[in-house]
Write an enzyme that holds these catalytic residues in place. Structure first.
Site, short mmCIF file in Angstrom:
data_model
loop_
_atom_site.label_atom_id
_atom_site.label_comp_id
_atom_site.label_asym_id
_atom_site.label_seq_id
_atom_site.Cartn_x
_atom_site.Cartn_y
_atom_site.Cartn_z
CG PHE A 46 -1.14 9.47 5.46
CD1 PHE A 46 -0.62 8.70 4.48
CD2 PHE A 46 -0.73 9.03 6.68
CE1 PHE A 46 0.20 7.50 4.39
CE2 PHE A 46 0.02 7.85 6.77
CZ PHE A 46 0.50 7.32 5.60
CG ASP A 47 -5.05 15.49 1.38
OD1 ASP A 47 -5.54 16.25 2.06
OD2 ASP A 47 -5.07 15.36 0.37
CE LYS A 48 -11.47 13.38 4.22
NZ LYS A 48 -12.17 13.04 3.24
CG LEU A 76 0.80 9.94 0.31
CD1 LEU A 76 1.79 10.03 -1.04
CD2 LEU A 76 0.34 8.42 0.61
CG ASP A 123 -4.72 15.02 -3.81
OD1 ASP A 123 -4.73 15.55 -2.62
OD2 ASP A 123 -5.57 14.59 -4.40
#
Length: 452
Positions: free
Chosen positions: A145-147, A330, A332
């Site tokens: 995961f990105d934060k 995941l 962005d």
């Protein structure tokens, strides 16, 4: 890239092309052009990662091709045999065999299920841009995961106010909002609309704001900057996580304000779904603040790393691949692009950069993480439906071939049976179009801070 808050820069510091100058004027010396810039390096990492991405075989299509070849050979041999036994029936028996064993159901078994599942995910807000996503989700055992903007909302909100004087919480908020409303800094949006007006507001980049509200001269920002106005000592900062700002006037410090990048409301459910499946979870962020560890602790993420560059994230992914893990990513941001391209399955948020969306296997158009939870379940259902379709198609063709070869089935009934078998496969695949039960409506998030 990846920081939750703007980062101060001083004379001599390096700045990256494509970043945003929030406030103040800059004189920049260009040190790299075109191929040598950070953005070009990220694009090169993307191209290299895409070249290394594995391709999954189309097993169903290959099986249909081999079955068709075997059916043609069998029909020719049976036709020759019947020509010797009863030449008047040979043509009709061969015709019945070819019609009955037409691999329509076998060829439709996989694409109908994938099409139905893809349409369902699109309805839920998850757009699949590559065909291997549903199959690949069944092989995943690790999620990265990105934060900022992925597990968090990507915007700062006020989470608490701690008055340090006799002023009320509401008055402190009104004074702070009056100053912040005259600023274009991202932090200013967290204070909402002001009920008071501020005059003579001056911004000191990297420090804070100073202005006058009525007869009161105020400062808000870094503690040292604020306390210079009154000459008071800097009050002890709270130990809670988040970004703390101090408000003060000529008499002293007035209040602490804490700003935080709030977790998405559906993030805990996504992490719970991953943990229920026994998947390993990692948080890789460019943010160097303590919020990385705080988010990981709150969500129960197995491993967290902050302050990472794009190539650092890619190295972590390559290490996981060497361990034999299948990875879902995941993210962005531009700094997530190399990992999105190299991961076995990658999903970009709907608010992601264009480069991130282009390199991802799926785009979360709804920006709701619960669509991914549904995708995990739907991927397993899709695999089960495909297996059911293949078993049915194989069983039907396996039974019809000897019946047709023995002359027990006429071409008309063979055509009826072939049509019914294909219809059965399609109807079974349509079960995947049933949407999950709608979630209970949630009350809108309250962003107004409460006194600590």
């Amino acid at each position: 890239t990846g920081e939750s808050l703007p980062q101060p820069r001083q004379a001599g510091d390096a700045v990256t092309a494509g970043t945003l100058n929030v406030e103040g004027a800059l004189i920049v010396e260009v040190r790299a052009l075109g191929h040598d810039t950070r953005l070009s390096a990220i694009v090169r990492l993307l191209e290299r990662a895409q070249a290394e991405k594995p391709r999954l075989a189309r097993i169903a299509d290959r099986a249909a091709q081999w079955f068709l070849l075997c059916s043609l050979i069998a029909a020719a041999l049976i036709g020759l045999l019947w020509w010797q036994l009863d030449s008047s029936r040979a043509f009709w028996i061969v015709l019945a065999m070819l019609v009955a064993t037409c691999p329509c159901a076998l060829s439709l078994a996989t694409p109908t299920a994938l099409t139905a599942a893809t349409g369902t995910l699109h309805t839920l807000g998850l757009l699949l841009t590559r065909g291997h996503v549903l199959e690949g989700l069944n092989q995943i055992d690790t999620v990265i995961f990105d934060k900022t903007g992925t597990l968090t909302e990507g915007r700062l909100v006020l989470s608490a106010i701690r008055p340090l004087s006799t002023l009320s919480t509401d008055l402190c908020l009104s004074l702070a909002a009056a100053l912040e409303n005259r600023s274009e800094h991202p932090i200013a949006r967290a204070f909402g609309r002001a009920t008071l007006a501020a005059d003579e507001v001056v911004s000191s980049p990297g420090l804070g704001l100073e202005g006058r509200v009525g007869a009161r001269q105020l400062r808000i920002g870094q503690p040292g900057f604020v306390c210079e106005l009154s000459g008071c000592q800097v009050p002890a900062a709270p130990q809670d996580g988040g970004q703390w700002l101090l408000l003060g006037d000529r008499e002293g410090a007035l209040a602490w304000f804490v700003l935080d990048d709030r977790l998405r409301s559906d993030a805990p459910a996504l992490l719970a779904a991953c943990q229920a499946r026994g998947w390993r979870t990692l948080l890789l962020s460019g943010d160097s603040s303590p919020m990385v560890a705080s988010v990981a602790l709150e969500l129960g993420i197995d491993e967290a790393h902050g302050g990472l560059r794009p190539d650092d994230k890619l190295h972590v992914l390559q290490r996981l691949h060497k361990e034999g893990r299948k990875v879902l990513m995941l993210g962005d941001g531009v700094n997530d692009v190399p990992v999105l391209a190299a991961a076995d399955i990658s999903v970009a948020m709907g608010t992601a950069t264009d480069l991130a969306k282009t390199s991802a296997d799926a785009v979360l158009l709804s920006n709701r993480l619960d669509a991914l939870v549904h995708a995990f379940t739907l991927a397993r259902r899709t695999r089960r439906v495909i297996v059911e379709n293949l078993l049915w198609a194989g069983l039907y063709n396996g039974l019809m071939l000897p019946f047709a070869a023995l002359g027990w089935i006429t071409p008309i009934w063979a055509a009826v049976g072939m049509s019914l078998s294909s219809l059965t496969v399609v109807l079974n695949a349509l079960r995947l179009t049933r949407l999950p039960s709608a979630p209970v409506a949630r009350a809108p998030s309250v962003t107004r801070p409460l006194p600590a």
